[in-house]
Design a protein around this motif. Structure first.
Motif, PDB file in Angstrom:
ATOM      1  N   TRP A  31       0.817  -1.209   0.000  1.00 40.69           N
ATOM      2  CA  TRP A  31       0.000   0.000   0.000  1.00 40.69           C
ATOM      3  C   TRP A  31       0.856   1.267   0.000  1.00 40.69           C
ATOM      4  N   ASN A  32       0.334   2.294  -0.648  1.00 43.82           N
ATOM      5  CA  ASN A  32       0.919   3.631  -0.565  1.00 43.82           C
ATOM      6  C   ASN A  32      -0.232   4.627  -0.744  1.00 43.82           C
ATOM      7  N   PRO A  33      -0.007   5.901  -0.416  1.00 44.51           N
ATOM      8  CA  PRO A  33      -1.094   6.887  -0.527  1.00 44.51           C
ATOM      9  C   PRO A  33      -1.691   6.991  -1.931  1.00 44.51           C
ATOM     10  N   GLY A  34      -0.894   6.762  -2.957  1.00 44.93           N
ATOM     11  CA  GLY A  34      -1.418   6.785  -4.315  1.00 44.93           C
ATOM     12  C   GLY A  34      -2.444   5.687  -4.529  1.00 44.93           C
ATOM     13  N   MET A  35      -2.191   4.506  -3.966  1.00 44.97           N
ATOM     14  CA  MET A  35      -3.162   3.411  -4.061  1.00 44.97           C
ATOM     15  C   MET A  35      -4.453   3.793  -3.349  1.00 44.97           C
ATOM     16  N   ALA A  36      -4.325   4.467  -2.215  1.00 47.91           N
ATOM     17  CA  ALA A  36      -5.524   4.892  -1.480  1.00 47.91           C
ATOM     18  C   ALA A  36      -6.382   5.794  -2.359  1.00 47.91           C
ATOM     19  N   ARG A  37      -5.748   6.702  -3.068  1.00 47.68           N
ATOM     20  CA  ARG A  37      -6.498   7.601  -3.955  1.00 47.68           C
ATOM     21  C   ARG A  37      -7.188   6.834  -5.080  1.00 47.68           C
ATOM     22  N   VAL A  38      -6.496   5.839  -5.635  1.00 57.47           N
ATOM     23  CA  VAL A  38      -7.074   5.026  -6.713  1.00 57.47           C
ATOM     24  C   VAL A  38      -8.265   4.233  -6.185  1.00 57.47           C
ATOM     25  N   ILE A  39      -8.106   3.576  -5.041  1.00 51.45           N
ATOM     26  CA  ILE A  39      -9.192   2.782  -4.478  1.00 51.45           C
ATOM     27  C   ILE A  39     -10.369   3.691  -4.126  1.00 51.45           C
ATOM     28  N   ALA A  40     -10.086   4.878  -3.592  1.00 50.65           N
ATOM     29  CA  ALA A  40     -11.156   5.827  -3.265  1.00 50.65           C
ATOM     30  C   ALA A  40     -11.936   6.200  -4.524  1.00 50.65           C
ATOM     31  N   ARG A  41     -11.240   6.442  -5.629  1.00 53.45           N
ATOM     32  CA  ARG A  41     -11.934   6.750  -6.885  1.00 53.45           C
ATOM     33  C   ARG A  41     -12.760   5.558  -7.354  1.00 53.45           C
ATOM     34  N   MET A  42     -12.211   4.354  -7.246  1.00 58.19           N
ATOM     35  CA  MET A  42     -12.926   3.146  -7.650  1.00 58.19           C
ATOM     36  C   MET A  42     -14.199   2.968  -6.824  1.00 58.19           C
ATOM     37  N   ASP A  43     -14.149   3.375  -5.553  1.00 57.35           N
ATOM     38  CA  ASP A  43     -15.286   3.226  -4.639  1.00 57.35           C
ATOM     39  C   ASP A  43     -16.188   4.460  -4.612  1.00 57.35           C
ATOM     40  N   ASP A  44     -15.941   5.406  -5.512  1.00 55.94           N
ATOM     41  CA  ASP A  44     -16.725   6.644  -5.569  1.00 55.94           C
ATOM     42  C   ASP A  44     -16.706   7.420  -4.261  1.00 55.94           C
ATOM     43  N   VAL A  45     -15.570   7.394  -3.573  1.00 53.94           N
ATOM     44  CA  VAL A  45     -15.374   8.220  -2.390  1.00 53.94           C
ATOM     45  C   VAL A  45     -14.716   9.495  -2.897  1.00 53.94           C
ATOM     46  N   GLY A  46     -15.243  10.641  -2.512  1.00 53.06           N
ATOM     47  CA  GLY A  46     -14.728  11.920  -3.007  1.00 53.06           C
ATOM     48  C   GLY A  46     -13.253  12.099  -2.712  1.00 53.06           C
ATOM     49  N   PRO A  47     -12.707  13.240  -3.032  1.00 51.99           N
ATOM     50  CA  PRO A  47     -11.294  13.488  -2.744  1.00 51.99           C
ATOM     51  C   PRO A  47     -10.999  13.235  -1.263  1.00 51.99           C
ATOM     52  N   LEU A  48      -9.857  12.634  -0.991  1.00 49.63           N
ATOM     53  CA  LEU A  48      -9.492  12.316   0.383  1.00 49.63           C
ATOM     54  C   LEU A  48      -9.040  13.583   1.113  1.00 49.63           C
TER      55      LEU A  48
END
Length: 114
Positions: A31-48
């Motif tokens: 895991w890294n913060p970039g992955m978190a952003r990708v997963i958030a986009r995949m899950d339709d979670v707004g900007p972190l």
């Protein structure tokens, strides 16, 4: 647990995420913060936001230290947030756990995360 499934990248040129069939990272060390952003986009979670990040890092630290999922009430109390903060920010505990890059928590724990 489910078998490994490589999700397609969100943006061109990125490598697929190494996840299981339920979308959890296979190895939390990848895991890294970039992955978190990708997963958030995949899950339709707004900007972190900073609130998202504080919960993400808390989940990671707690899981990697204690090997367990902290209760939502504990997460909210530690961060001075109302008890619905995790659901409001992430949609569900399951999505927060996925975005934090943590492995499948097991079927019993997963049943409580929706």
């Amino acid at each position: 647990m489910s078998h490994t499934n490589l999700h397609e990248p969100v943006s061109g040129g990125a490598r697929p995420l190494p996840t299981d069939g339920d979308g959890f990272l296979v190895d939390a060390e990848l895991w890294n913060p970039g992955m978190a952003r990708v997963i958030a986009r995949m899950d339709d979670v707004g900007p972190l936001t900073p609130d998202h990040w504080s919960i993400i890092y808390y989940l990671r630290e707690h899981r990697l230290t204690y090997g367990a999922i902290p209760p939502v009430s504990q997460i909210c109390r530690v961060h001075g947030m109302d008890r619905d903060a995790v659901r409001r920010l992430f949609g569900s505990c399951r999505q927060a756990w996925r975005i934090a890059g943590l492995p499948h928590p097991g079927d019993e724990a997963l049943s409580y995360m929706n």
